[in-house]
Design an enzyme around this catalytic site. Structure first.
Site, short mmCIF file in Angstrom:
data_model
loop_
_atom_site.label_atom_id
_atom_site.label_comp_id
_atom_site.label_asym_id
_atom_site.label_seq_id
_atom_site.Cartn_x
_atom_site.Cartn_y
_atom_site.Cartn_z
N GLU A 275 0.84 -1.21 0.00
CA GLU A 275 0.00 0.00 0.00
C GLU A 275 0.87 1.25 0.00
OE1 GLU A 275 -2.01 -0.59 3.70
OE2 GLU A 275 -3.39 -2.07 2.89
N PRO A 276 1.69 1.45 -1.02
CA PRO A 276 2.56 2.63 -1.02
C PRO A 276 1.75 3.90 -1.29
CG PRO A 276 2.73 1.50 -3.12
CD PRO A 276 1.84 0.64 -2.26
N GLY A 277 2.09 4.95 -0.60
CA GLY A 277 1.45 6.23 -0.85
C GLY A 277 2.50 7.27 -1.16
N ARG A 278 3.19 7.70 -0.09
CA ARG A 278 4.17 8.77 -0.22
C ARG A 278 5.25 8.48 -1.26
NH1 ARG A 278 5.22 12.17 4.09
NH2 ARG A 278 4.24 10.67 5.46
N CYS A 343 -3.35 33.49 9.92
CA CYS A 343 -3.14 34.10 11.24
C CYS A 343 -2.94 33.04 12.31
CB CYS A 343 -4.30 35.02 11.56
SG CYS A 343 -4.36 36.36 10.36
N GLU A 344 -1.82 32.36 12.22
CA GLU A 344 -1.39 31.36 13.19
C GLU A 344 0.12 31.40 13.18
OE1 GLU A 344 -3.20 29.04 14.94
OE2 GLU A 344 -5.15 29.30 13.97
N TYR A 372 0.18 13.94 0.76
CA TYR A 372 -0.32 14.59 1.97
C TYR A 372 -0.23 16.12 1.85
CZ TYR A 372 0.25 9.75 3.29
OH TYR A 372 0.18 8.39 3.29
C1 PLP Z 1 -1.37 5.94 5.21
C2 PLP Z 1 -1.39 4.48 4.97
C3 PLP Z 1 -0.60 3.93 3.95
C4 PLP Z 1 0.35 4.74 3.11
O1 PLP Z 1 1.44 5.18 3.82
P1 PLP Z 1 2.68 5.86 3.06
O2 PLP Z 1 3.61 6.21 4.14
O3 PLP Z 1 2.15 7.05 2.36
O4 PLP Z 1 3.24 4.86 2.12
C5 PLP Z 1 -0.69 2.58 3.71
N1 PLP Z 1 -1.52 1.79 4.45
C6 PLP Z 1 -2.29 2.29 5.45
C7 PLP Z 1 -3.16 1.38 6.21
C8 PLP Z 1 -2.24 3.64 5.74
O5 PLP Z 1 -2.97 4.13 6.74
#
Ligand code: PLP
Length: 419
Positions: A275-278, A343-344, A372
């Protein structure tokens, strides 16, 4: 490697000068590179070439823009979603329901039902009761819900506290020590196809060690569950691989990650999910901004830009670092603070940092803003919701409009009894 570079002294995204996007769309604006997304998607997949059966699910929360999801669907990615809204997006982005995994510690009954009704590929369960409810909902529909148990391996991911999820005290996952007993109770439920386990220990991991430790613990759990007669066919290894935000950062590469996974999981004989995101999206986007003023400060001047914490929350939220660069750098440097108009006092992107010399009216970017970033944007201070642009070669298109304060006010009403 990315496709944000100087051509004739001016920053471009692929072949498009950022100044042209600023002129056409205004600032602030997120700008993404198609070629960089594609490259990251392919490098991640290549990294896993020695792992036999893999399924890649992009973590939608990192960048849920529909065009981005479509681009990644075209690269063969499914989706990891954490809400009903993300599920709708993944489907709208062209990801097949069977390629969608539903994660998250607070799925509602309505969201579980929604996932069943569209036929998603997997639910990652966070607690026993959720499994019982999912089984009931599935049984009522005459189906079996494909599911795994998300376990908490109790490892310290060594990342920022606010993006760490795999320590025993974090809210995520079931204690690994209880997984076997919970599996014993849930697996027989007729509405469940409880077929594996899942883990996700945190984000922006700069070392493979905690991941390897977590995966090894999963290996032990697989053996324990199989010894107890359970069939384990799917294991979800989550996301979390870090990316370089600074030139000096040196996170593990997808190839190094893949080699570690291949070694640790060699005997597992399961389908492995990721589950790669970043790692896919962070360095595929920048936040383009204009310098409004350079305000003299007591110690250093404040460069006030038109992007703010509502557009890019990561700095205020996690003390994150984003490189700040002039679109037309002269080579000269200055020490300054970089701040937005909100304004923070936490609306400060950099403190006492050496940056390119900029003056009011100049364009600049925050790098590594494709993950993100826009997804966390708000309209705080009644600022418009930041737009997004996708570049491919010498073309670009607005893939999310700027949403004005007036449009947002349109969703509000004043009760008659106040008029
Ligand atoms: C946020 C999340 C990801 C992705 O994380 P990255 O650091 O962006 O790769 C994968 N799995 C789950 C369950 C998450 O909550």
């Amino acid at each position: 490697m990315d496709h944000f570079s100087l051509i004739d002294g001016e920053l471009h995204v692929e072949n498009v000068p950022l100044a042209r996007i600023a002129e056409a769309v205004g600032t602030p604006v997120y700008v993404y590179s198609t070629a960089t997304f594609q490259r990251h998607a392919r490098v991640f997949r290549d990294g896993l070439k020695d792992v036999p059966r893999t399924h890649l699910a992009f973590a939608v929360k990192a960048n849920p823009n529909l065009a981005v999801l479509r681009l990644l669907a075209n690269e063969g990615f499914g989706a990891d979603v954490v809400s009903g809204g993300e599920l709708e997006r993944a489907l709208a982005g062209g990801m097949a329901a069977k390629d969608i995994v539903f994660s998250g510690v607070g799925k509602t009954r309505a969201e579980l039902a929604q996932g069943l009704d569209v036929g998603i590929g997997q639910f990652n369960l966070e607690l026993e009761e959720e499994g019982v409810v999912l089984a009931q909902l599935a049984a009522a529909r005459g189906i079996r819900a494909p599911a795994t148990l998300r376990v908490n391996p109790d490892v310290d991911a060594g990342t920022h506290e606010k993006i760490s999820t795999g320590k025993a005290e974090n809210k995520f996952g079931l204690p690994i020590s209880e997984a076997r007993a919970i599996f014993d109770r849930l697996a027989p439920l007729p509405g469940l196809d409880l077929r594996g386990i899942a883990v996700h220990i945190g984000s922006q991991l700069s070392s493979l060690d905690p991941l390897e430790k977590a995966f090894s613990r999963l290996g032990d759990l697989i053996a324990e569950l199989r010894a107890a007669g359970h069939s384990i066919t799917h294991v979800d290894l989550g996301g979390g691989l870090g990316v370089p935000y600074r030139a000096s950062d040196n996170p593990p590469s997808p190839a190094e990650f893949g080699a570690m996974v291949a070694r640790v999981t060699r005997d597992w004989d399961v389908e492995l999910m990721f589950e790669p995101g970043r790692v896919i999206s962070a360095n595929a986007g920048v936040l383009l901004t204009q310098v409004l003023w350079v305000k003299p400060g007591v110690v250093h001047p404040y460069v006030i830009v038109d992007a703010a914490m509502n557009d890019l929350a990561r700095v205020a939220l996690y003390d994150a670092y984003h490189d700040f660069e002039a679109v037309r750098p002269t080579g000269a440097k200055m020490i300054a603070n970089v701040a937005g108009p909100v304004c923070e006092s936490s609306d400060v992107f950099a403190k006492g940092r050496e940056i390119d010399v900029v003056a009011g009216g100049d364009l600049a970017i925050f790098r590594s803003a494709g993950a993100y970033g826009a997804t966390m944007a708000s309209t705080y201070n009644s600022r418009p919701l930041v737009p997004e642009v996708l570049v491919s070669g010498d073309r670009f298109e607005i893939v999310a409009n700027r949403i004005s304060a007036a449009t947002i006010m349109g969703a509000e009403t004043v009760p008659d009894w106040l008029k």
